[in-house]
Write a protein that holds these residues in place. Structure first.
Motif, PDB file in Angstrom:
ATOM      1  N   PHE A   1       0.734  -1.349   0.035  1.00 32.13           N
ATOM      2  CA  PHE A   1       0.338  -0.149   0.268  1.00 32.13           C
ATOM      3  C   PHE A   1       1.144   1.467  -0.321  1.00 32.13           C
ATOM      4  O   PHE A   1       0.499   2.548  -1.123  1.00 32.13           O
ATOM      5  CB  PHE A   1      -0.795   0.139   1.321  1.00 32.13           C
ATOM      6  CG  PHE A   1      -1.545   1.499   1.349  1.00 32.13           C
ATOM      7  CD1 PHE A   1      -2.713   1.643   0.576  1.00 32.13           C
ATOM      8  CD2 PHE A   1      -1.035   2.483   2.318  1.00 32.13           C
ATOM      9  CE1 PHE A   1      -3.608   2.542   1.236  1.00 32.13           C
ATOM     10  CE2 PHE A   1      -1.800   3.818   1.899  1.00 32.13           C
ATOM     11  CZ  PHE A   1      -2.988   3.437   1.218  1.00 32.13           C
ATOM     12  N   PHE A   2       1.918   1.365   0.518  1.00 25.52           N
ATOM     13  CA  PHE A   2       3.176   2.351   0.678  1.00 25.52           C
ATOM     14  C   PHE A   2       3.581   2.933  -0.304  1.00 25.52           C
ATOM     15  O   PHE A   2       3.382   3.499  -0.735  1.00 25.52           O
ATOM     16  CB  PHE A   2       3.505   2.631   2.428  1.00 25.52           C
ATOM     17  CG  PHE A   2       2.735   3.039   3.092  1.00 25.52           C
ATOM     18  CD1 PHE A   2       3.310   4.741   4.056  1.00 25.52           C
ATOM     19  CD2 PHE A   2       2.528   1.979   4.160  1.00 25.52           C
ATOM     20  CE1 PHE A   2       2.276   4.885   4.895  1.00 25.52           C
ATOM     21  CE2 PHE A   2       2.239   2.894   5.468  1.00 25.52           C
ATOM     22  CZ  PHE A   2       1.309   3.774   5.528  1.00 25.52           C
ATOM     23  N   ARG A   3       3.923   1.969  -1.114  1.00 24.55           N
ATOM     24  CA  ARG A   3       4.553   1.339  -2.129  1.00 24.55           C
ATOM     25  C   ARG A   3       3.960   2.332  -3.078  1.00 24.55           C
ATOM     26  O   ARG A   3       4.306   2.938  -4.467  1.00 24.55           O
ATOM     27  CB  ARG A   3       5.584   0.672  -2.458  1.00 24.55           C
ATOM     28  CG  ARG A   3       5.855   0.022  -3.941  1.00 24.55           C
ATOM     29  CD  ARG A   3       6.622   0.942  -3.692  1.00 24.55           C
ATOM     30  NE  ARG A   3       6.993   0.470  -5.954  1.00 24.55           N
ATOM     31  CZ  ARG A   3       6.284   1.033  -6.551  1.00 24.55           C
ATOM     32  NH1 ARG A   3       5.456   1.476  -6.644  1.00 24.55           N
ATOM     33  NH2 ARG A   3       6.791   0.676  -8.051  1.00 24.55           N
TER      34      ARG A   3
ATOM     35  N   GLY B   1       8.684   7.088   2.360  1.00 26.85           N
ATOM     36  CA  GLY B   1      10.172   7.730   1.147  1.00 26.85           C
ATOM     37  C   GLY B   1      10.238   6.739   0.153  1.00 26.85           C
ATOM     38  O   GLY B   1      10.549   6.500  -0.695  1.00 26.85           O
ATOM     39  N   ALA B   2       9.996   5.359   0.688  1.00 27.77           N
ATOM     40  CA  ALA B   2       9.766   4.486  -0.581  1.00 27.77           C
ATOM     41  C   ALA B   2       8.768   3.918  -1.258  1.00 27.77           C
ATOM     42  O   ALA B   2       8.813   3.867  -2.771  1.00 27.77           O
ATOM     43  CB  ALA B   2      10.076   2.888  -0.133  1.00 27.77           C
ATOM     44  N   GLY B   3       7.779   4.991  -1.153  1.00 27.60           N
ATOM     45  CA  GLY B   3       6.753   5.554  -2.117  1.00 27.60           C
ATOM     46  C   GLY B   3       6.549   6.242  -3.250  1.00 27.60           C
ATOM     47  O   GLY B   3       6.963   5.612  -4.097  1.00 27.60           O
ATOM     48  N   PHE B   4       7.584   6.938  -2.120  1.00 30.03           N
ATOM     49  CA  PHE B   4       8.261   7.937  -3.434  1.00 30.03           C
ATOM     50  C   PHE B   4       8.999   7.705  -4.390  1.00 30.03           C
ATOM     51  O   PHE B   4       9.777   8.190  -5.160  1.00 30.03           O
ATOM     52  CB  PHE B   4       8.510   9.529  -2.714  1.00 30.03           C
ATOM     53  CG  PHE B   4       7.465  10.782  -2.095  1.00 30.03           C
ATOM     54  CD1 PHE B   4       7.388  11.545  -2.675  1.00 30.03           C
ATOM     55  CD2 PHE B   4       7.434  10.179  -1.460  1.00 30.03           C
ATOM     56  CE1 PHE B   4       5.754  12.498  -2.853  1.00 30.03           C
ATOM     57  CE2 PHE B   4       5.426  11.039  -1.068  1.00 30.03           C
ATOM     58  CZ  PHE B   4       5.600  12.257  -1.544  1.00 30.03           C
ATOM     59  N   CYS B   5      10.005   6.923  -4.236  1.00 29.90           N
ATOM     60  CA  CYS B   5      11.230   6.245  -4.809  1.00 29.90           C
ATOM     61  C   CYS B   5      11.039   5.552  -5.963  1.00 29.90           C
ATOM     62  O   CYS B   5      11.252   4.709  -6.834  1.00 29.90           O
ATOM     63  CB  CYS B   5      12.263   5.443  -4.106  1.00 29.90           C
ATOM     64  SG  CYS B   5      13.487   6.704  -2.555  1.00 29.90           S
ATOM     65  N   GLY B   6       9.851   4.616  -5.665  1.00 32.60           N
ATOM     66  CA  GLY B   6       9.361   3.563  -6.359  1.00 32.60           C
ATOM     67  C   GLY B   6       8.060   4.440  -7.585  1.00 32.60           C
ATOM     68  O   GLY B   6       8.268   4.662  -8.815  1.00 32.60           O
ATOM     69  N   GLY B   7       8.164   5.865  -7.074  1.00 30.67           N
ATOM     70  CA  GLY B   7       7.255   6.808  -8.192  1.00 30.67           C
ATOM     71  C   GLY B   7       8.118   7.228  -9.259  1.00 30.67           C
ATOM     72  O   GLY B   7       8.220   7.848 -10.258  1.00 30.67           O
TER      73      GLY B   7
END
Length: 304
Positions: free
Chosen positions: A34-36, A217-223
């Motif tokens: 979900f967060f990612r 931070g992981a979600g933003f990195c994924g995007g």
């Protein structure tokens, strides 16, 4: 060179994303998904709005296709994130490299593509490499320890994640025939965010401030990584930049050793080299066949 640079940058950011998720220890895989997915929407939306493509990105003629791709991709992501929590980062990365090899098999079985002996040989050798990486974790199960059981589950989850990723890529092949890249990216993030909420009753935790920072931070990195990856294909052919995907193994080994104190095993190094070599061979062979098909088409075109 710009395409290669963007590809390497995307690989680097994807490894950073995986590292942040792994560092958020104690968070269930469904919550990681979900967060990612959810926080990846923000940089993607900003990028599309900056390019004036946000409105077009939401237009689709195939919502069912996006939903199917979302289900398969979300399952793949969940399996991969479960593997991250149970295996060293380099091993989870190496097993994930089975996906391009499995695509060759699925292309032959489902799409009826003709696959010659060279590629079949590379696939078999590559899958042997994957088995070499997985074998120590699978045999640990016989010891009956909880650690051995967890590692067995992690190795199995990583391989299942690679299989689902291969199916998802086949679905993307179908979607790109009628849908824009931006549409595929944004609908996947939206679909996987909603689907991840299904795991809420199965034990989500309230994250600490540190865990929340890591997950966001992981979600933003994924995007951001997705944007870099998509942009890289605008500047170079896929066959040229695809081999640079395997730079993630080197980065995973460095991060695993320096951040998580994970010492790579001999089996992981040997199996990883075999898998990477096989994957690169398949990519090069695809490139050669593509050139041959292009020359044949050009030769058969009437000159006027």
């Amino acid at each position: 060179m710009r395409g290669i640079g963007l590809k390497v940058a995307s690989v680097t950011v994807f490894v950073a994303m995986a590292s942040l998720l792994k560092a958020a220890e104690g968070v269930p895989p469904g919550q990681l998904v979900f967060f990612r997915s959810f926080f990846a929407i923000f940089p993607i939306a900003v990028f599309l709005a900056w390019r004036g493509q946000l409105a077009d990105g939401l237009k689709t003629a195939n919502p069912g296709g996006h939903f199917v791709r979302g289900i398969i991709g979300t399952v793949s992501m969940g399996c991969n994130f479960l593997a991250l929590t149970l295996l060293p980062l380099p091993e989870a990365t190496s097993i994930g490299y089975a996906a391009p090899l499995i695509i060759v098999v699925l292309s032959a079985l489902i799409l009826r593509e003709r696959v010659w002996l060279y590629r079949w040989s590379a696939v078999v050798i590559g899958l042997i490499g994957v088995l070499i990486v997985m074998w120590p974790r699978l045999t640990l199960f016989s010891e009956g320890s909880q650690a051995g059981y967890d590692e067995m589950v992690g190795a199995t989850a990583a391989f299942l994640g690679a299989c689902c990723a291969a199916f998802a890529m086949l679905q993307v092949r179908r979607l790109v025939m009628s849908e824009k890249t931006a549409t595929i990216v944004i609908y996947f993030s939206l679909t996987s965010s909603v689907l991840a909420l299904v795991t809420l009753p199965f034990g989500w935790v309230w994250p600490t401030p540190q865990q929340a920072a890591l997950l966001i931070g992981a979600g933003f990195c994924g995007g951001i990584a997705q944007i870099l990856l998509t942009s890289s294909y605008r500047h170079a052919d896929m066959s040229i930049i695809a081999p640079f995907e395997y730079a993630s193994l080197i980065l995973a080994i460095i991060v695993g050793y320096t951040v998580f104190a994970e010492v790579p095993t001999i089996e992981m190094l040997v199996g990883g080299v075999i898998v990477v070599g096989s994957g690169i061979f398949v990519i090069v062979r695809e490139h050669q066949l593509g050139l041959a098909r292009a020359r044949a088409k050009e030769a058969s075109t009437p000159q006027g």
